[in-house]
Scaffold this motif. Structure first.
Motif, short mmCIF file in Angstrom:
data_model
loop_
_atom_site.label_atom_id
_atom_site.label_comp_id
_atom_site.label_asym_id
_atom_site.label_seq_id
_atom_site.Cartn_x
_atom_site.Cartn_y
_atom_site.Cartn_z
N LYS A 137 -10.39 -13.96 1.30
CA LYS A 137 -10.62 -12.82 0.56
C LYS A 137 -9.27 -11.88 1.19
O LYS A 137 -9.20 -11.76 2.31
CB LYS A 137 -11.89 -12.38 0.79
CG LYS A 137 -12.84 -13.22 0.34
CD LYS A 137 -13.89 -12.47 -0.67
CE LYS A 137 -14.57 -13.40 -1.24
NZ LYS A 137 -15.50 -14.39 -0.62
N PHE A 138 -8.83 -11.09 0.06
CA PHE A 138 -7.76 -10.31 0.38
C PHE A 138 -8.37 -8.94 0.99
O PHE A 138 -9.48 -8.60 0.34
CB PHE A 138 -6.91 -9.98 -0.55
CG PHE A 138 -6.06 -11.08 -1.08
CD1 PHE A 138 -4.76 -11.17 -0.57
CD2 PHE A 138 -6.36 -11.92 -2.22
CE1 PHE A 138 -3.92 -12.41 -0.85
CE2 PHE A 138 -5.41 -12.99 -2.53
CZ PHE A 138 -4.48 -13.00 -1.91
N LEU A 139 -7.87 -8.42 1.92
CA LEU A 139 -8.51 -7.29 2.46
C LEU A 139 -8.07 -6.15 1.51
O LEU A 139 -9.11 -5.16 1.40
CB LEU A 139 -7.66 -6.88 3.79
CG LEU A 139 -8.14 -7.73 5.08
CD1 LEU A 139 -7.46 -7.36 6.13
CD2 LEU A 139 -9.72 -7.67 5.20
N SER A 140 -7.06 -5.89 0.96
CA SER A 140 -7.03 -4.99 -0.13
C SER A 140 -6.63 -5.57 -1.60
O SER A 140 -6.32 -6.72 -1.72
CB SER A 140 -5.95 -4.26 0.14
OG SER A 140 -4.52 -4.87 0.39
N ASN A 141 -7.02 -5.07 -2.68
CA ASN A 141 -6.79 -5.62 -3.84
C ASN A 141 -5.20 -5.80 -4.24
O ASN A 141 -4.37 -4.82 -4.20
CB ASN A 141 -7.25 -4.70 -5.09
CG ASN A 141 -7.17 -5.08 -6.33
OD1 ASN A 141 -6.56 -6.23 -6.69
ND2 ASN A 141 -7.72 -4.44 -7.30
N PRO A 142 -4.72 -6.88 -4.22
CA PRO A 142 -3.42 -7.10 -4.44
C PRO A 142 -3.01 -6.65 -5.73
O PRO A 142 -1.42 -6.50 -5.73
CB PRO A 142 -3.26 -8.70 -4.46
CG PRO A 142 -4.59 -9.33 -5.06
CD PRO A 142 -5.37 -8.35 -4.38
N LYS A 143 -3.42 -6.24 -6.71
CA LYS A 143 -2.93 -5.82 -7.93
C LYS A 143 -2.48 -4.61 -7.65
O LYS A 143 -1.92 -3.81 -8.58
CB LYS A 143 -4.03 -5.95 -8.98
CG LYS A 143 -4.19 -7.36 -9.52
CD LYS A 143 -4.50 -7.42 -10.83
CE LYS A 143 -4.39 -8.83 -11.28
NZ LYS A 143 -5.31 -9.05 -12.64
N ILE A 144 -3.08 -3.71 -6.82
CA ILE A 144 -2.47 -2.48 -6.68
C ILE A 144 -1.28 -2.27 -6.01
O ILE A 144 -0.95 -2.90 -5.45
CB ILE A 144 -3.67 -1.57 -5.33
CG1 ILE A 144 -5.10 -1.35 -5.94
CG2 ILE A 144 -3.15 -0.26 -4.98
CD1 ILE A 144 -5.88 -0.81 -5.08
#
Lengths: 88, 164
Positions: A8-15
């Motif tokens: 799971k990514f810690l932050s949303n990669p799309k941001i």
């Protein structure tokens, strides 16, 4: 050992990605811009009633010109203000 | 043969008859010249975005017509300019897209915040329901508009009396 899909990514990669801009007139086949519809034209002006640049709205040059004339006509007929604050 | 469109704002302080006669004057003027009036839209009383001649509202009318001789437009504009009942006007010539747009708008194909492709398909599906809903809305709007009209007239006439 977790497989790659489980990570799971810690932050949303799309941001931070660029959203694709497009010309809505070309995409939806709108050929004519009505100057008597101030609610629609409101999308293309900022809070002070100034026209937004193409780099923000994403319009093609052809339709940006048409919007400019439509907004100017609407201003003449007092459907949009020439200058104001807190339009939106 | 080109299609033109003239939109003008009539002074709201005038009586209903005077406002209607203003519209009739220009309709007759156009028909006398041999124009074919395609459509007359009464947009009704609207708030102005900025005051014109110390009025904060105006009655909007829009006449769409076909005209052979463009030289008549000068006469039309001159008389509009001389008319004290008319606060503001705008004449434009419509291209083929404009003509089609106005036609679609009259047939109810163009709604707010919808694209043209959706309009065509959706309008056909949900036509009967919409009509009933629209009628109710229209009645409500008319009642509301009348109230606004009266209120505005009172305030405007009061203002004009003070000026005098």
């Amino acid at each position: 050992m977790a497989s790659r899909d489980d990570i799971k990514f810690l932050s949303n990669p799309k941001i931070g990605q660029k959203r694709d801009k497009y010309c809505r007139f070309k995409r939806f086949g709108i050929k004519h811009i009505d100057y008597k519809d101030p609610d629609f034209l409101l999308q293309f002006v900022n809070e002070q009633g100034k026209l937004l640049p193409r780099r923000i709205t994403g319009n093609s040059l052809k339709y940006q010109r048409k919007i400019a004339t439509a907004v100017k006509r609407a201003r003449h007929l007092a459907m949009l203000p020439y200058l104001t604050d807190q339009l939106k | 043969m080109r299609q033109y469109e003239v939109t003008f704002i009539v002074d709201p302080v005038l009586s209903d008859e005077e406002i209607k006669s203003t519209l009739q004057t220009y309709q007759e003027m156009l028909t006398n010249e041999g124009c074919k009036i395609v459509h007359t839209e009464e947009m009704g009383l609207k708030q102005l975005a900025y005051p014109i001649k110390r009025r904060n509202s105006g009655v909007y009318y829009c006449i769409e017509f076909q005209l052979e001789a463009p030289s008549f437009l000068d006469k039309l504009e001159l008389s509009l300019r001389r008319d004290e009942r008319v606060m503001r006007f705008l004449t434009i010539s419509l291209d083929k897209f404009g003509v089609k747009y106005n036609e679609d708008k009259r047939n109810g194909l163009i709604g707010k915040k919808r694209t043209e492709d959706e309009k065509g398909s959706d309008a056909k599906k949900s036509e009967p329901k919409k009509v009933v809903a629209d009628e109710k809305e229209v009645v409500k709007k008319v009642v509301a508009a009348k109230q606004v009209l009266e209120a505005v007239k009172e305030s405007d006439s009061a203002a004009s009396q003070e000026e005098e």
